[in-house]
Structure formats: C-alpha cells, structure tokens
Design an enzyme around this catalytic site. Structure first.
Site, PDB file in Angstrom:
ATOM      1  N   ARG A 138       0.838  -1.210   0.000  1.00  0.00           N
ATOM      2  CA  ARG A 138       0.000   0.000   0.000  1.00  0.00           C
ATOM      3  C   ARG A 138       0.867   1.253   0.000  1.00  0.00           C
ATOM      4  O   ARG A 138       1.918   1.301   0.632  1.00  0.00           O
ATOM      5  CB  ARG A 138      -0.943  -0.033   1.209  1.00  0.00           C
ATOM      6  CG  ARG A 138      -1.953  -1.167   1.099  1.00  0.00           C
ATOM      7  CD  ARG A 138      -2.701  -1.403   2.390  1.00  0.00           C
ATOM      8  NE  ARG A 138      -3.556  -0.289   2.741  1.00  0.00           N
ATOM      9  CZ  ARG A 138      -4.283  -0.234   3.847  1.00  0.00           C
ATOM     10  NH1 ARG A 138      -4.224  -1.250   4.709  1.00  0.00           N
ATOM     11  NH2 ARG A 138      -5.040   0.798   4.094  1.00  0.00           N
ATOM     12  N   ASP A 334     -15.031   3.946   3.524  1.00  0.00           N
ATOM     13  CA  ASP A 334     -14.951   2.546   3.965  1.00  0.00           C
ATOM     14  C   ASP A 334     -16.246   1.786   3.759  1.00  0.00           C
ATOM     15  O   ASP A 334     -16.257   0.549   3.793  1.00  0.00           O
ATOM     16  CB  ASP A 334     -14.561   2.480   5.445  1.00  0.00           C
ATOM     17  CG  ASP A 334     -13.103   2.832   5.675  1.00  0.00           C
ATOM     18  OD1 ASP A 334     -12.290   2.656   4.741  1.00  0.00           O
ATOM     19  OD2 ASP A 334     -12.771   3.293   6.780  1.00  0.00           O
TER      20      ASP A 334
END
Length: 446
Positions: A138, A334
């Site tokens: 990431r 999210d």
C-alpha cells in the site's frame, strides 16, 4: 427452512457458509465494536501523553492490537486490551524510545501512517517499520512526501513509497500542506508530526475528512485551530503538554453499516444498533442510505467524550438507486463495498464516483466488490474511480473470495442473506481485523 450460518476451518483459512433458507428476517438489538479510528488514536495519544489514560469500549480487532504492540515497544505501558477498560501510562511528548526491533503494523494502514508522523519527529532516534503482505503493497508516499517537506529522513522500497520503511528522527519544521486528497490518515500523520515541529503546521484538504484526531488532540491539550471554510486545521508545535484523559469509544459506524444495509434489504427486518458514533465527518453512510430511501431513525442522541452518539433503528424498505459522488465520498469511503450491496437490491441504477482511493485499500475494493458480487449474479460495471450498479438483479449463492479484506468479507456475507441458495466465503477470518464477533452477531440477529 430456517437460515443456516456456520464457520468451517479449511486448511489455513476459514469458510463462512450462509444459507438464508426461506422467510428470513433480521430482528433484535445489537452492540457493535468500538470505533477503530478512535481506538487507534486513543492508544497513540495516551502513549505520548503525560500521566494515565483510560479507554473504555476499545475495539479488540487486530489493527488496534498492532498499534498497542508498537507503542509498547517504544516505552509506553499499555494494559491487556479489553473492551471494558484499558490503561495507558504515557511517557510524554517527544519521549518515544528507540525500539530494539522492527515495529510491525500488521494489516493496519492507520497504525503505520499515523505513527510515521511521530517517529519522524524524534531527533536522534532510529526506527524501522513494516507490515503484512497487504500493507507492504500500500502506498506510503502520501505521508512520506509531506513529512520530507518538514525535514524528515525516511527510506523505503520503490523510492521511499513502500514499507518496510526506515526513519531517522529529526527536528521537523512546520509547513502548510495542501493535500491533494481528503484523507484523515494524511491529515493526522502531519498533525502528529507537527506536535514537536518548530512553529505552526497547517493541513488544508479539498474536502473535510473525518476529524477524530482534531477532537482528541484538543481533549489531550494540544494547541489546535480549525478553519471550516477552507477545510484547514493548524497545530502549534511544542506549545502544550499532552495530559492523559478518560476516553469512551463509541460504536463504529463503519461496522454499523453492515447491519443498516442488512435490515434495509431483507424483508420483514428491524434492528436497533446501540451506541453508534455519529460524528458528522463519518455519517456519509446515513446520508447515502437516506438518498436511497432507507428507513433509519436516530434515537437517544447524546454526546460522549466530545463525540456525538445515537442508537440507530433501521427497518426494511424499498431502496432506489442514486448517485454517490463528490464531498460525501471521504465521509463514507470505507462503506462503499456495503453500499454496493444495497445498490444491487435497489430499484434503478446507482453510480459511485470519485472513489479511486478504494484501489489502494486492503484490496482493490472497486475491482473486488464488482468481481465478487457479479459472481452472485449482480450487474456491476467497474469504472476507474467507481462503480455503475444495475439494481433489482436477483443474487444467487456461490463460492466467493474475501481477498483477505475484512470489509469485503462482511459485505459479501450481507449480500448472501438476500441471495437464493448457499454462499461460501473463503478467507472469512479477515473479518476479525475490525469486527471479531461479526459471525456471532450475524447468528444472533437471524
């Protein structure tokens, strides 16, 4: 036939097997885990404050455990984690100790990115940090670059963009950083670095991201000002002593989102989700579901340690498609996988835009959401920054892959509740990262 829900151990992973049977309806009152964002920040600020911090309602997922382990390795005393009460005895601002081993953030991007701001601002100390396979893939440049502008010395793979990372602490200088994205992790990292930097540090965002760091920094005694008109926040370095506090962590609205959608799409359902944090920088999920026609009411609204809290009552309703884009995206980033599930059962089409950030989460959540739900019979087209979802397409049970992503795991489980036949989700243990008792609650409400 009644619903059947079971976990099965399969080699090194767990399979979640769901068969909704006939006539399934979700009923009951449930409590969800503590807010993950607030749990991380309470542990971190407690560790660098003077005196004792007590935390009630801490999330017991793997991510906060990673945060606690890292700060224990740097000298903070943190009691065994539990949901009732955790005690943190901090070592003071700027006093983190050089660890004897590599710090491991596990799967937690929040742990790694926020912690970098603190490590970079500790002169004369050396730190190295890593994470699991997912975290090592990431992007870290979004926090490394502004820290370097402040004078940080950070090295890592692929031109300092990927973990493992090595940090040589420095005396940092305040900057005014214009963030190209609205990201609470970026903003929080820079503000934490600014705590010990010379002068003022300001972060300006294109839209307002979640503000848990600002609220908690103020509560612990930091000198901080906000300019809502420009989405800016400024912290003054070396201007205050952080003092331990009592923190009560509300329920995580990101975890509540799964039950909000579940009750909305399964006929005959009604759930009450208790003690949910409804911070306005986090309630994009409520606004999006309202646009879709969901029947959700807020009850028992109150304020707990500076954070607004309410009980959420949700009933089954007929959803309709809508467009989700723009400034609302940072406030529900999210929740987009579970919103895609809601959209699959809604009347008409739903468009999700401006969500390219999802491609660099625990998985490429745009690609994985589209691929896995399409395997169930959904009609979802992937776009560079979002999804186009054609609603009212019946879903059928099949074999699915979590891609080791907790939010994908739980979103697919909710979709399975309203599908025909049996669904098997491989890698279901990923849910424990943010919601260790998800399957228990699923069984409770069915």
């Amino acid at each position: 036939m009644p619903a059947s829900i079971a976990l099965k151990q399969n080699d090194s992973q767990q399979d979640l097997i769901i068969d909704p049977g006939s006539g399934l309806a979700l009923q009951g009152r449930i409590r969800i885990p503590g807010d993950k964002s607030i749990s991380h920040r309470a542990l971190m600020l407690g560790a660098i404050a003077q005196g004792k911090t007590t935390i009630e309602g801490l999330l017991l997922g793997e991510d906060p455990r990673s945060t606690a382990a890292c700060f224990r390795a740097m000298g903070a005393e943190i009691s065994e984690l539990n949901a009732e009460s955790v005690t943190v005895r901090g070592i003071g601002l700027g006093e983190l100790r050089e660890p004897t081993d590599v710090l491991n953030a596990g799967n937690s991007g929040t742990t790694l990115r926020l912690m970098l701001g603190l490590l970079a601002s500790h002169p004369g100390r050396f730190f190295s940090v890593t994470g699991d396979n997912s975290l090592r893939s990431r992007p870290m440049s979004r926090v490394v670059k502004p820290l370097q502008q402040m004078g940080a010395q950070i090295w890592g793979r692929k031109n300092n963009t990927l973990a493992p990372l090595a940090i040589q602490g420095q005396q940092l200088k305040g900057i005014h950083y214009h963030s190209p994205i609205a990201s609470a992790q970026v903003k929080s990292c820079i503000l934490l670095a600014g705590l010990c930097a010379e002068g003022e540090t300001t972060v300006t965002e294109p839209a307002l991201s979640r503000d848990h760091s600002e609220r908690m920094l103020e509560a612990f005694g930091a000198k901080l000002t906000r300019d809502p008109a420009t989405h800016s926040v400024t912290i003054t370095g070396n201007a205050a002593t952080l003092t331990g506090q009592k923190v009560i962590v509300p329920g995580d609205i990101s975890s509540a989102a799964f039950w909000l959608v579940a009750a909305a799409i399964v006929p005959g359902s009604e759930l009450v989700i208790e003690n949910v944090g409804v911070n306005p920088t986090r309630t994009g999920i409520l606004e999006a579901l309202d646009l879709m026609g969901a029947d959700i009411t807020l009850e028992n609204e109150r304020t707990v340690t500076g954070e607004p809290v309410a009980d959420l009552r949700v009933r089954h309703s007929s959803l309709k498609g809508c467009t989700i884009a723009g400034d609302i995206i940072p406030r529900l980033i999210d929740e987009i996988p579970i919103l895609a599930v809601a959209a699959a059962f809604a009347k008409g089409n739903t468009t999700i835009q401006d969500a390219a950030e999802l491609r660099v989460k625990e998985s490429d959540r745009l690609a994985v959401t589209a691929t896995q739900l399409n395997r169930m019979g959904a009609k979802i087209a992937e776009r560079p920054d979002g999804l186009e979802i054609t609603g009212e397409t019946p879903l059928r049970g099949t074999e699915l892959d979590s891609h080791e992503d907790h939010r994908i795991t739980m979103s697919l489980a909710i979709a399975a509740l309203n599908a025909q036949g049996k669904t098997t989700i491989h890698g279901a243990e990923a849910a424990a990262i943010s919601y260790p008792k998800f399957v228990d609650t699923l069984i409770q409400v069915t």
